[in-house]
Design an enzyme around this catalytic site. Sequence first.
Site, mmCIF file in Angstrom:
data_model
loop_
_atom_site.group_PDB
_atom_site.id
_atom_site.type_symbol
_atom_site.label_atom_id
_atom_site.label_comp_id
_atom_site.label_asym_id
_atom_site.label_seq_id
_atom_site.Cartn_x
_atom_site.Cartn_y
_atom_site.Cartn_z
ATOM 1 C CE LYS A 63 -8.106 -0.047 4.386
ATOM 2 N NZ LYS A 63 -8.338 -1.504 4.462
ATOM 3 C CB SER B 54 10.608 -0.846 5.800
ATOM 4 O OG SER B 54 9.938 -2.079 5.638
ATOM 5 N NE ARG B 55 8.727 -5.156 11.759
ATOM 6 C CZ ARG B 55 8.003 -6.155 12.265
ATOM 7 N NH1 ARG B 55 8.404 -6.752 13.375
ATOM 8 N NH2 ARG B 55 6.905 -6.565 11.665
ATOM 9 C CB ILE C 49 -0.982 0.000 1.188
ATOM 10 C CG1 ILE C 49 -2.101 1.031 0.976
ATOM 11 C CG2 ILE C 49 -0.265 0.249 2.508
ATOM 12 C CD1 ILE C 49 -3.049 0.693 -0.138
ATOM 13 C CG ASP D 197 -7.405 -4.708 5.606
ATOM 14 O OD1 ASP D 197 -6.770 -4.033 6.423
ATOM 15 O OD2 ASP D 197 -7.234 -4.631 4.369
#
Length: 313
Positions: free
Chosen positions: A92, A37-38, A15, A170
């Site tokens: 969201k 970001s991991r 996303i 979701d």
Amino acid sequence: MSGPIRLALVGMGKIARDQHLPAIASNPDIVLAATVSRHGEGEAGVPFFHSIEELAASGVEIDAVALCTPPQPRRAIAHFAIQQGWHVFLEKPPGATLAEVEALRDAADAKGVSLFASWHSRYAAGVEPARAWLATRDIRAVTITWREDVRVWHPGQDWIFEAGGFGVFDPGINALSIATRVLPRPFFVETAELDVPANRAAPIAARIAFRDAAGAPVTMDLDFRQEGPQSWDIVVETDAGTLTLAKGGGELSIAGGGEHAGDTDLHGEYPGLYRRFADIVRAGSSDVDITPLRLVADSFLTARINAIEPFDW
């Protein structure tokens, strides 16, 4: 604040790359100052970090963060950002629970920063025209059909079927974000039925019966197993005819006539989200509507759970 908002994008998944990066690039009020970001990689020429703590310790100047992580770890990341004095944009759903979103709102207010619980489907082209038309109508019944293929939209993303991952809610919360925007009266859960695969913790399908404050029925059918054409439709029967929002709110028809056919791609929604975020940051305000999340929570509270066959990718 003078100059563009220096924003860090946290969570560089599908996303973020498909929607957030193009929307940020198109907004002159926002500049991408860092990515976090991991796993995976950042963007060429932009500072990249493996955690928000690394970002804070780096000295890179940041005004705001947009959090695109799964909902389960998001509260801790958002709270840390607020304590740095950064404005926070929440993808969201805004959190895994109602309590944590309310706590973040209180923390943002105390720190004097903006918090944005974003609902991208509310920025679809047909939503505001539908809201205006329905404002003076007598609502007789509402049917919500939200069916999509999880293998297409969340390929291999096991987190969505873990506890707190929402499962089919979701995408279903997108429908609720539209319905709570366009319908003139609040509505409430009466019954819910959730289909949960034997090897998963969250539902793959759901059927919910709501009723609005004047007694009109609102029914919702969610399914993550849709193949072929996807269904993202809301049909509202009124005293003046039937209103249909199709393609996730991108197409609007009233009484059988095409009234509004806008950009049905999500690329038309995320620029609207970032314009709104820039506006509330400049104004020193927040926008935290948890009504769609509350309806999801109420659905889980009242639901009958059906154990069904296992689901595997």
